[in-house]
Write an enzyme that holds these catalytic residues in place. Structure first.
Site, mmCIF file in Angstrom:
data_model
loop_
_atom_site.group_PDB
_atom_site.id
_atom_site.type_symbol
_atom_site.label_atom_id
_atom_site.label_comp_id
_atom_site.label_asym_id
_atom_site.label_seq_id
_atom_site.Cartn_x
_atom_site.Cartn_y
_atom_site.Cartn_z
ATOM 1 N N LYS A 132 -4.822 2.697 -4.700
ATOM 2 C CA LYS A 132 -4.135 1.962 -5.774
ATOM 3 C C LYS A 132 -5.085 1.387 -6.823
ATOM 4 O O LYS A 132 -6.279 1.211 -6.577
ATOM 5 C CB LYS A 132 -3.245 0.880 -5.164
ATOM 6 C CG LYS A 132 -1.976 1.521 -4.584
ATOM 7 C CD LYS A 132 -0.922 0.552 -4.185
ATOM 8 C CE LYS A 132 0.302 1.352 -3.724
ATOM 9 N NZ LYS A 132 1.278 0.511 -3.029
ATOM 10 N N ARG B 79 0.462 2.836 4.996
ATOM 11 C CA ARG B 79 0.892 3.993 4.200
ATOM 12 C C ARG B 79 -0.344 4.528 3.481
ATOM 13 O O ARG B 79 -0.870 3.866 2.593
ATOM 14 C CB ARG B 79 1.970 3.539 3.205
ATOM 15 C CG ARG B 79 2.575 4.661 2.390
ATOM 16 C CD ARG B 79 3.648 4.122 1.452
ATOM 17 N NE ARG B 79 4.233 5.179 0.670
ATOM 18 C CZ ARG B 79 3.688 5.693 -0.426
ATOM 19 N NH1 ARG B 79 2.535 5.228 -0.880
ATOM 20 N NH2 ARG B 79 4.284 6.666 -1.079
HETATM 21 N N1 HH2 Z 1 3.563 2.596 -2.748
HETATM 22 C C1 HH2 Z 1 3.943 3.671 -3.463
HETATM 23 C C2 HH2 Z 1 5.147 4.326 -3.199
HETATM 24 N N2 HH2 Z 1 5.942 3.909 -2.188
HETATM 25 N N3 HH2 Z 1 6.372 2.424 -0.395
HETATM 26 C C3 HH2 Z 1 6.022 1.362 0.346
HETATM 27 N N4 HH2 Z 1 6.801 0.937 1.347
HETATM 28 N N5 HH2 Z 1 4.854 0.664 0.093
HETATM 29 C C4 HH2 Z 1 4.007 1.034 -0.903
HETATM 30 O O1 HH2 Z 1 2.980 0.341 -1.094
HETATM 31 C C5 HH2 Z 1 4.359 2.164 -1.719
HETATM 32 C C6 HH2 Z 1 5.570 2.851 -1.429
HETATM 33 C C7 HH2 Z 1 3.060 4.155 -4.589
HETATM 34 O O2 HH2 Z 1 2.153 5.129 -4.185
HETATM 35 P P1 HH2 Z 1 2.306 6.747 -4.315
HETATM 36 O O3 HH2 Z 1 3.446 7.241 -3.472
HETATM 37 O O4 HH2 Z 1 1.009 7.350 -3.993
HETATM 38 O O5 HH2 Z 1 2.581 7.072 -5.815
HETATM 39 P P2 HH2 Z 1 3.937 7.307 -6.635
HETATM 40 O O6 HH2 Z 1 4.799 6.131 -6.484
HETATM 41 O O7 HH2 Z 1 3.427 7.509 -8.038
HETATM 42 O O8 HH2 Z 1 4.620 8.512 -6.095
#
Ligand code: HH2
Length: 255
Positions: free
Chosen positions: A202, A236
């Site tokens: 992040k 995660r």
């Molecule tokens: N962070 C992201 C997405 N979903 N869900 C939970 N429970 N906690 C988190 O910290 C979280 C989440 C963001 O990360 P990422 O999936 O890599 O990116 P994007 O949202 O752009 O798909």
């Protein structure tokens, strides 16, 4: 929890797993590397992302992958009740909602099945949440929000044994807010449900290290370890193999 984003625009792996075969293969690799659960997301929630993906498009991306991974424990990262219902019908073990089931019909969609649910805190919406995050006491406010959401889903018939909570690192929070939450993560234990933490790659880690997304592995592992030491039961992460090794060392030492 290993992350597989079936999206063209996710901040760290956007575009890499849009093809169902690539997403399925990557999920299986993450399981081989030691993941206990795979989180499938078909809509990006990255800061600044416009919420433009329809339920039909989200399901078009998600369903072939869900069907190809039926034998694995799967979590589906969605805010849409239609997608939650379809995912549960397809056998998903968990719904991961960054909106904590606040969309109309979302609580009912989850209550109707027996999947687990992750309730995450977010201030504002993904398209604007990083513009001006504001808290008096970030830990107390995030905790009170999660407490209220646990009570709300419980009142709708979702047993607390099915619930996991997440302070939502990076979702309407400055670097200092994220650090304050990480420092005081132990305070969330009194909510009485398992805690999930997502720091992987992040932008707060970029602010600390000065490194771009592709170079945040060491920082991500450091944050994951601190979260685990402070009581997180689920992490995660995108980099399962490396995080697992770090957790094995922590476990060997004894938390
Ligand atoms: N962070 C992201 C997405 N979903 N869900 C939970 N429970 N906690 C988190 O910290 C979280 C989440 C963001 O990360 P990422 O999936 O890599 O990116 P994007 O949202 O752009 O798909």
């Amino acid at each position: 929890m290993g992350v597989v984003n079936i999206t063209p625009d996710s901040f760290s792996d956007g575009g890499r797993y849009l093809d169902p075969a690539a997403a399925i293969a990557h999920a299986r690799t993450l399981m081989d590397e030691g993941a206990d659960l795979i989180d499938l997301g078909a809509e990006s929630s990255r800061p600044g992302a416009a919420a433009v993906v329809s339920a039909d498009e989200e399901l078009r991306r998600l369903l072939p992958v869900l069907r190809g991974l039926r034998d694995l424990p799967l979590s589906v990262d969605t805010v849409k009740p239609e997608v939650m219902r379809a995912a549960i019908t397809e056998g998903a073990s968990m719904i991961n909602d960054i909106n904590a089931l606040r969309a109309p019909g979302a609580v009912e969609a989850v209550a109707a099945g027996d999947a687990a649910v992750c309730l995450m805190h977010m201030q504002g919406r993904p398209d604007s949440m990083q513009q001006q995050p504001r808290y008096g006491d970030v830990v107390a406010e995030v905790k009170a929000f999660l407490q209220e959401r646990i009570a709300c889903v419980h009142a709708a018939g979702i047993a607390v044994e099915r619930v996991v909570v997440d302070p939502g690192f990076g979702f309407g929070k400055t670097l200092e807010h994220n650090l304050e939450l990480l420092r005081h993560l132990r305070q969330f234990a009194s909510l009485g449900v398992p805690l999930l933490a997502g720091w992987s790659r992040k932008s707060s880690l970029g602010k600390i290290t000065g490194k771009p997304e592709g170079e945040r592995l060491a920082a991500s592992i450091a944050a994951a370890l601190i979260a685990a030491q402070n009581g997180a039961a689920l992490l995660r992460v995108h980099d399962v193999a490396q995080t697992r090794d770090a957790l094995l060392v922590l476990e060997a030492v004894g938390k």
